[in-house]
Design an enzyme around this catalytic site. Structure first.
Site, PDB file in Angstrom:
ATOM      1  N   GLY A   1      45.015  94.026 -17.779  1.00  0.00           N
ATOM      2  CA  GLY A   1      45.417  95.364 -18.224  1.00  0.00           C
ATOM      3  C   GLY A   1      46.845  95.698 -17.842  1.00  0.00           C
ATOM      4  O   GLY A   1      47.607  96.252 -18.640  1.00  0.00           O
ATOM      5  N   CYS A   2      47.230  95.345 -16.632  1.00  0.00           N
ATOM      6  CA  CYS A   2      48.582  95.658 -16.162  1.00  0.00           C
ATOM      7  C   CYS A   2      49.623  94.836 -16.911  1.00  0.00           C
ATOM      8  O   CYS A   2      50.725  95.309 -17.174  1.00  0.00           O
ATOM      9  CB  CYS A   2      48.681  95.436 -14.658  1.00  0.00           C
ATOM     10  SG  CYS A   2      47.606  96.575 -13.734  1.00  0.00           S
TER      11      CYS A   2
END
Length: 152
Positions: free
Chosen positions: A43-44
């Site tokens: 996600g990051c």
């Protein structure tokens, strides 16, 4: 809790290159301050790469983009290099900035509770006030939502 229209809490943190940046030193320019849980996670990485891909638009609007996570400077340097991130990453290992912005919270992942960053972005105007507070953001489409929130 940081409120829209109120002052952005000032801080000074180390960058991925070991320099130090103070938020108040950036007055006169809008700042996109995004707080994320951890370098090089799916996600990051999605979030950072979307910001990278739209970086020229942020620059055209005069904005400074800063990413903050609890990771250390060395981790940030590897993350920046691996994904050719053109913006600065700031190390907040003691999560003081995350605390000040109200995003250091209890999270429940797969039935396990732990403390961590609630993915959030703050658009700070040229006077040092929070123009927009985007909390619990999703990585996908994040850069577009931030650009919509950015004045100008």
């Amino acid at each position: 809790m940081v409120e829209e229209g109120g002052p952005a809490p000032d801080f000074e943190l180390a960058t991925d290159t070991g320099e130090r940046i103070r938020l108040s030193g950036l007055r006169g320019r809008p700042v996109v301050l995004y707080l994320y849980p951890e370098d090089d996670t799916p996600g990051c990485t999605t979030q950072a790469c979307e910001l990278r891909d739209q970086y020229s638009v942020f620059r055209e609007r005069g904005a400074v983009v800063l990413g903050v996570s609890p990771d250390d400077e060395a981790s940030h340097a590897r993350f920046r290099e691996k994904y050719s991130l053109p913006f600065t990453l700031l190390a907040d290992p003691g999560h003081r900035v995350a605390d000040d912005y109200g995003v250091w919270v209890e999270r429940n992942r797969y039935g396990r509770k732990s403390m961590g960053i609630e993915r959030s972005t703050f658009v700070i105007d040229e006077h040092g006030n929070v123009a927009r507070a985007l909390r619990r953001v999703k990585p996908e489409g994040h850069a577009e939502r931030v650009l919509e929130a950015l004045p100008g």
